[in-house]
Write a protein that holds these residues in place. Structure first.
Motif, PDB file in Angstrom:
ATOM      1  N   ASP A 133       9.311 -15.191   2.972  1.00 26.54           N
ATOM      2  CA  ASP A 133      10.557 -14.700   3.582  1.00 26.54           C
ATOM      3  C   ASP A 133      10.315 -13.884   4.839  1.00 26.54           C
ATOM      4  OD1 ASP A 133      12.215 -15.902   1.667  1.00 26.54           O
ATOM      5  OD2 ASP A 133      11.971 -14.214   0.295  1.00 26.54           O
ATOM      6  N   ARG A 134       9.252 -14.196   5.544  1.00 27.14           N
ATOM      7  CA  ARG A 134       8.943 -13.507   6.808  1.00 27.14           C
ATOM      8  C   ARG A 134       9.256 -14.487   7.953  1.00 27.14           C
ATOM      9  NH1 ARG A 134       3.023 -11.792   5.057  1.00 27.14           N
ATOM     10  NH2 ARG A 134       2.782 -11.217   7.262  1.00 27.14           N
ATOM     11  N   HIS A 135      10.551 -14.719   8.142  1.00 30.75           N
ATOM     12  CA  HIS A 135      10.996 -15.829   8.970  1.00 30.75           C
ATOM     13  C   HIS A 135      10.758 -15.584  10.463  1.00 30.75           C
ATOM     14  CE1 HIS A 135      12.598 -17.714   5.424  1.00 30.75           C
ATOM     15  NE2 HIS A 135      13.184 -16.572   5.116  1.00 30.75           N
ATOM     16  N   ALA A 136      10.883 -14.350  10.919  1.00 30.44           N
ATOM     17  CA  ALA A 136      10.610 -14.079  12.336  1.00 30.44           C
ATOM     18  C   ALA A 136       9.129 -14.300  12.654  1.00 30.44           C
ATOM     19  CB  ALA A 136      11.031 -12.653  12.697  1.00 30.44           C
ATOM     20  N   GLU A 137       8.251 -13.879  11.747  1.00 28.34           N
ATOM     21  CA  GLU A 137       6.817 -14.112  11.951  1.00 28.34           C
ATOM     22  C   GLU A 137       6.499 -15.607  11.884  1.00 28.34           C
ATOM     23  OE1 GLU A 137       4.102 -11.144   9.904  1.00 28.34           O
ATOM     24  OE2 GLU A 137       6.024 -10.705   8.936  1.00 28.34           O
ATOM     25  N   ALA A 138       7.173 -16.313  10.973  1.00 30.73           N
ATOM     26  CA  ALA A 138       6.981 -17.764  10.886  1.00 30.73           C
ATOM     27  C   ALA A 138       7.393 -18.436  12.190  1.00 30.73           C
ATOM     28  CB  ALA A 138       7.785 -18.325   9.716  1.00 30.73           C
ATOM     29  N   ARG A 139       8.534 -18.030  12.725  1.00 38.38           N
ATOM     30  CA  ARG A 139       8.989 -18.582  14.010  1.00 38.38           C
ATOM     31  C   ARG A 139       7.927 -18.390  15.079  1.00 38.38           C
ATOM     32  NH1 ARG A 139      13.097 -14.646  16.362  1.00 38.38           N
ATOM     33  NH2 ARG A 139      11.107 -13.520  16.434  1.00 38.38           N
ATOM     34  N   ASP A 140       7.334 -17.207  15.145  1.00 42.63           N
ATOM     35  CA  ASP A 140       6.324 -16.932  16.173  1.00 42.63           C
ATOM     36  C   ASP A 140       5.071 -17.788  15.956  1.00 42.63           C
ATOM     37  OD1 ASP A 140       8.101 -15.096  17.178  1.00 42.63           O
ATOM     38  OD2 ASP A 140       7.115 -13.362  16.279  1.00 42.63           O
ATOM     39  N   ALA A 141       4.707 -18.015  14.694  1.00 42.18           N
ATOM     40  CA  ALA A 141       3.536 -18.852  14.408  1.00 42.18           C
ATOM     41  C   ALA A 141       3.789 -20.298  14.830  1.00 42.18           C
ATOM     42  CB  ALA A 141       3.193 -18.778  12.924  1.00 42.18           C
ATOM     43  N   TYR A 142       4.982 -20.814  14.554  1.00 38.22           N
ATOM     44  CA  TYR A 142       5.311 -22.178  14.977  1.00 38.22           C
ATOM     45  C   TYR A 142       5.290 -22.282  16.507  1.00 38.22           C
ATOM     46  CZ  TYR A 142       7.061 -22.772  10.166  1.00 38.22           C
ATOM     47  OH  TYR A 142       7.181 -22.833   8.811  1.00 38.22           O
TER      48      TYR A 142
END
Length: 451
Positions: A133-142
């Motif tokens: 549920d760390r969606h902002a960090e996931a966005r940055d990784a993508y």
């Protein structure tokens, strides 16, 4: 998971260990992990510190379902060769698929530290961050993965999903378009672009995309259903079918089974708890003496709430994937894969209580299923169910197929269908079933009894 390939690309001819390793890798690449595993194990008996054999035996054990042993073996390979980046990446893959997301995150970060230009590792890091549920960090990784490899279509889809989750719908639509440009026949990209357009009210554009998808997948029930939903949204009343097809429901929920509970929890889904409240109102204290059917049981969210009323608790659902989850959750005396109306019709006077939480939202016409439910109840038996509600419905509206693929119903129509089926309404509540796109989903919560 990267296919096995020994790091020793120029093995010395005639070296028995190297020859055996090449033979094992060949078996593995042919899709024969069990035979390859035996070969790797034989190599390790002769050379216990062979990092490649440990690594690829770990992959084989993972493919054969032994995730704990896979993690141990790949860990041993890394203890011998800490700089073995492919092994560390595969360790992350095994940990991810085993649901050990925090451990997988550490593995992928180790890969990225050693090889910052490894686009797949950045993407996989995004996946495990999303699962936490760390969606902002996931966005940055993508985004980092796509900066390295702009043609990575799945990376664009993943970025779109993260952006949509964060409420950045326009940016999500751009990401999905980028995925579609790179992989025009991608069903996932077509679906996501179309769904983003639907969320923006662009039903004609979404219809064009579904039509494009239909050309490559003419027999796909999801495509067919959403074409009907878009046509209905555009005012073509003939496109409002009586109910979603069995194939559509089964396909959607088989694909949704693994994430169903988590997604609905994030949406504040409360239909099972609401149904349990009405059951308590109708039946009083739970005494465990009833024959109960969870009608459209899904992953079994209603099961623990209904168990106290039941001497026998059965579940029925169209999706084998959902039934597997319900079986793992436990608490049911039996689970059945069947279409709901047919099951009810084949079991007259079998139940004291039938509960259907968010299942009839895939039916437009309610008469047949409610008549079957009435027939399956014993005299005085109770039916509890939810519908999505058409608020401020015009007098002639019965139901509406919505662009997201579910039906909503006019309250007056639902009451008329219950009366026709011989069911007496004892509880009617206007409720919020969950949140969708940040807005409450209006619902009807109904408790009725067989006269």
């Amino acid at each position: 998971m990267k296919k096995p390939q020994s790091r020793k690309t120029a093995a010395k001819r005639g070296n028995p260990i190297d020859d055996a390793m090449q033979a094992a890798v060949a078996l593995h690449r042919q899709g024969r992990p069990e035979q390859a595993a035996r070969q790797y194990a034989a190599i390790l008996k002769l050379q216990p510190q062979h990092a490649d054999a440990l690594h690829y035996l770990g992959i084989a054990r993972h493919q054969l379902g032994d995730h704990d042993e896979a993690i141990r073996l790949i860990g041993c390979a890394l203890a011998l060769a800490p700089g073995y980046v492919d092994a560390r990446n595969n360790l992350g893959n095994v940990q991810k698929e085993a649901g050990r997301y925090a451990d997988a995150e550490l593995s992928y970060r180790g890969v990225i530290a050693a090889r910052p230009d490894f686009a797949a590792a950045h993407n996989n890091l995004g996946v495990v961050l999303r699962e936490q549920d760390r969606h902002a960090e996931a966005r940055d990784a993508y985004r980092q993965a796509l900066a390295i490899d702009p043609d990575f279509a799945q990376g664009w889809v993943n970025l779109g999903n993260a952006l949509k989750r964060l409420g950045e719908i326009d940016e999500a639509l751009d990401a999905y378009r980028n995925a579609l440009l790179r992989e025009p026949d991608s069903p996932e990209a077509c679906r996501n672009v179309a769904q983003a357009m639907v969320s923006k009210g662009r039903h004609a554009d979404a219809l064009d995309l579904y039509r494009q998808w239909e050309k490559s997948k003419p027999d796909n029930p999801i495509v067919a259903h959403h074409i009907q939903a878009c046509l209905a949204a555009l005012g073509q009343a003939a496109a409002n079918p009586a109910r979603a097809s069995d194939a559509y429901v089964q396909t959607v929920f088989n694909g949704f089974a693994s994430t169903f509970d988590e997604v609905l929890a994030d949406l504040g889904y409360c239909a099972p708890a609401l149904c349990a409240e009405v059951a308590a109102t109708l039946l009083g204290d739970a005494r465990g003496g009833l024959d109960v059917l969870d009608a459209g049981c899904g992953t079994g969210l209603c099961g623990p709430l209904l168990r106290p009323y039941a001497r026998r608790l059965e579940g029925v659902d169209l999706s084998p994937g959902m039934l597997d989850k319900a079986r793992a959750r436990g608490g049911y005396d039996s689970l059945h894969e069947a279409e709901l109306t047919a099951w009810l019709g084949a079991h007259p006077h079998a139940y004291d209580l039938v509960v259907s939480s968010d299942t009839l939202i895939y039916f437009g016409e309610l008469e047949d299923v409610l008549t079957a439910a009435a027939g399956a109840l014993r005299p005085g038996g109770s039916l509890v169910f939810t519908l999505e509600e058409v608020e401020d419905a015009p007098p002639d509206l019965r139901h509406r197929l919505n662009p997201h693929g579910r039906y909503s119903h006019a309250g007056a129509y639902a009451l008329a269908a219950l009366a026709q089926a011989g069911l007496e309404v004892r509880e009617l509540r206007h409720v919020t079933l969950r949140q969708e796109a940040g807005k409450p989903v209006a619902g009807l919560l109904i408790g009725a009894s067989r006269r």
